[in-house]
Design an enzyme around this catalytic site. Structure first.
Site, PDB file in Angstrom:
ATOM      1  CE  LYS A 110       6.517   4.079   5.732  1.00 27.68           C
ATOM      2  NZ  LYS A 110       5.653   3.089   5.117  1.00 27.68           N
ATOM      3  CE  LYS A 191       2.421   0.805  12.740  1.00 29.34           C
ATOM      4  NZ  LYS A 191       1.435   0.325  11.827  1.00 29.34           N
ATOM      5  CE  LYS A 194       2.022  -6.182   7.574  1.00 29.67           C
ATOM      6  NZ  LYS A 194       1.818  -4.859   6.989  1.00 29.67           N
TER       7      LYS A 194
HETATM    8  N1  AQP Z   1       0.442  -2.186  15.912  1.00 34.03           N
HETATM    9  C1  AQP Z   1      -0.772  -2.241  15.389  1.00 34.03           C
HETATM   10  N2  AQP Z   1      -1.861  -2.243  16.175  1.00 34.03           N
HETATM   11  C2  AQP Z   1      -3.118  -2.318  15.649  1.00 34.03           C
HETATM   12  N3  AQP Z   1      -3.366  -2.393  14.322  1.00 34.03           N
HETATM   13  C3  AQP Z   1      -2.302  -2.394  13.489  1.00 34.03           C
HETATM   14  N4  AQP Z   1      -2.198  -2.471  12.143  1.00 34.03           N
HETATM   15  C4  AQP Z   1      -0.890  -2.428  11.792  1.00 34.03           C
HETATM   16  N5  AQP Z   1      -0.125  -2.348  12.896  1.00 34.03           N
HETATM   17  C5  AQP Z   1      -0.962  -2.319  13.973  1.00 34.03           C
HETATM   18  C6  AQP Z   1      -3.336  -2.581  11.222  1.00 34.03           C
HETATM   19  O1  AQP Z   1      -3.117  -3.694  10.359  1.00 34.03           O
HETATM   20  C7  AQP Z   1      -3.697  -3.417   9.076  1.00 34.03           C
HETATM   21  C8  AQP Z   1      -2.744  -3.754   7.988  1.00 34.03           C
HETATM   22  O2  AQP Z   1      -1.659  -2.932   8.100  1.00 34.03           O
HETATM   23  P1  AQP Z   1      -0.766  -2.584   6.859  1.00 34.03           P
HETATM   24  O3  AQP Z   1      -0.401  -3.836   6.169  1.00 34.03           O
HETATM   25  O4  AQP Z   1      -1.400  -1.517   6.041  1.00 34.03           O
HETATM   26  O5  AQP Z   1       0.513  -2.032   7.536  1.00 34.03           O
HETATM   27  P2  AQP Z   1       0.732  -0.781   8.458  1.00 34.03           P
HETATM   28  O6  AQP Z   1      -0.523  -0.198   8.980  1.00 34.03           O
HETATM   29  O7  AQP Z   1       1.609   0.173   7.689  1.00 34.03           O
HETATM   30  O8  AQP Z   1       1.518  -1.355   9.713  1.00 34.03           O
HETATM   31  P3  AQP Z   1       2.466  -2.603   9.832  1.00 34.03           P
HETATM   32  O9  AQP Z   1       1.655  -3.851   9.695  1.00 34.03           O
HETATM   33  O10 AQP Z   1       3.246  -2.553  11.050  1.00 34.03           O
HETATM   34  O11 AQP Z   1       3.423  -2.513   8.568  1.00 34.03           O
HETATM   35  P4  AQP Z   1       4.617  -1.490   8.259  1.00 34.03           P
HETATM   36  O12 AQP Z   1       5.727  -1.841   9.195  1.00 34.03           O
HETATM   37  O13 AQP Z   1       4.947  -1.798   6.827  1.00 34.03           O
HETATM   38  O14 AQP Z   1       4.153  -0.083   8.461  1.00 34.03           O
HETATM   39  C9  AQP Z   1      -4.106  -1.949   9.083  1.00 34.03           C
HETATM   40  O15 AQP Z   1      -5.508  -1.883   9.227  1.00 34.03           O
HETATM   41  C10 AQP Z   1      -3.408  -1.383  10.275  1.00 34.03           C
HETATM   42  O16 AQP Z   1      -4.115  -0.301  10.863  1.00 34.03           O
END
Ligand code: AQP
Length: 317
Positions: A110, A191, A194
């Site tokens: 990042k 993946k 968000k």
């Molecule tokens: N694509 C995915 N497939 C399966 N599980 C996923 N998780 C996130 N993306 C996927 C799971 O959701 C939980 C919450 O995630 P987070 O809020 O910690 O965000 P993250 O893992 O960083 O991924 P995001 O939601 O896409 O957000 P950003 O874009 O901010 O990185 C976790 O248990 C995660 O494993």
């Protein structure tokens, strides 16, 4: 067993969050003591808009309830409402090396994207360690990308306990029971995320049905014309099959069109009740806030006791 899961309000919750984390957490409320928090402080490590953060924090909590989080069994709270998280953060920073934090892959990736880098991006894993340790968590469901951070939390906890006397329960990472990774439907190499710019290939939990269907019908596949699991050779088709199974459908199709239609039907069946329940809950944001407040009250005694132990151990007032 006390289990802790966090959701960062960095964007709107998507199908990956639902299948990978929310549904397994909801299923586990039968057997585990679960703590779930909206990680609003973590959403501040990158450029952020205060009004949007406030809105996404409430929306994330509302969607967790809409998907089936039962607040009488699972404690739901906002990270920033429990000051013990950031009190412990500082104490743990004093037990963490600069090199340990700078080595984290997520920080390296990042911070290499260009633009100003907030110091909190570097110290994010230490705050995550505080999140985990402050509640005496036994288990933390972690996917591949968070494994390194959990290991750091364990290392810091063990170091602290050794240096200053037994203070923290050292947690273990557990493999989440849900789908390991839902991929972006327009780019199955990435993946579903968000915070990725734009929403192409992402299925938001609150997207209208027509948009969900269109995103699925336009999903990138390949030219092989065979419906089978092959994550390397056919990542797009494999992702569709994964989604279908996780949504309770079964696959016996020969054409990609039929597969996509079945996925669209199964996803809609999964999302429709969540959308409807969300619409009901969103009419009364005061109720959702009261659930978050009650969650905060429930976790405060343990969290404050942990900070008190840690302060005494390191010799501060
Ligand atoms: N694509 C995915 N497939 C399966 N599980 C996923 N998780 C996130 N993306 C996927 C799971 O959701 C939980 C919450 O995630 P987070 O809020 O910690 O965000 P993250 O893992 O960083 O991924 P995001 O939601 O896409 O957000 P950003 O874009 O901010 O990185 C976790 O248990 C995660 O494993």
């Amino acid at each position: 067993m006390k289990r802790l899961t966090g959701f960062q309000p960095t964007g709107r919750l998507h199908l990956g969050n639902l299948l990978g984390a929310m549904l397994p957490m909801i299923a586990a409320q039968e057997t585990n003591e679960s703590l779930v928090f909206v990680a609003d402080l973590h959403a501040m490590t990158m450029d952020h808009d205060p009004a949007r953060l406030r809105e996404l924090t409430l929306e994330t909590a509302t969607l967790l309830l809409a998907a089936g989080l039962d607040p009488s069994r699972t404690t739901l709270f906002a990270q920033s409402s429990v000051p013990a998280h950031y009190e412990l953060h500082y104490l743990l920073e004093c037990a963490t090396g600069y090199g340990e934090a700078a080595r984290m892959i997520q920080f390296k990736e990042k911070s290499a994207r260009g633009g100003p880098v907030r110091l909190s991006l570097l110290t994010y894993p230490v705050l995550m360690a505080a999140d985990i340790l402050v509640h005496d968590s036994d288990e933390v469901p972690v996917g591949d990308d968070q494994n390194q951070h959990l290991e750091l939390a364990r290392t810091v906890a063990e170091r602290f306990n050794k240096r200053y006397g037994p203070t923290f329960r050292v947690p273990v990472g557990v493999l989440p029971a849900g789908v390991a990774r839902v991929m972006n439907l327009a780019d199955p190499a990435a993946k579903m995320s968000k915070s990725a710019a734009g929403d192409v290939g992402r299925i938001g939990l609150l997207d209208p049905p027509a948009k969900v269907r269109k995103t699925i019908m336009r999903a990138v596949t390949d030219t092989l014309g065979e419906v089978r699991r092959d994550p390397v050779g056919q990542p797009g088709v494999t992702n569709l099959l994964t989604i279908l199974e996780a949504c309770g459908g079964s696959a016996d199709f020969t054409s990609y069109g039929a597969l996509k239609t079945a996925v669209a039907d199964a996803v809609e069946e999964m999302l429709a009740p969540i959308r409807a329940r969300h619409a009901e809950l969103a009419k009364d944001p005061g109720h959702v806030r009261s659930v978050l407040d009650a969650g905060r009250e429930r976790v405060l005694p343990t969290a404050e006791a942990t900070v008190r132990r840690a302060k005494e151990a390191v010799g501060v007032y």
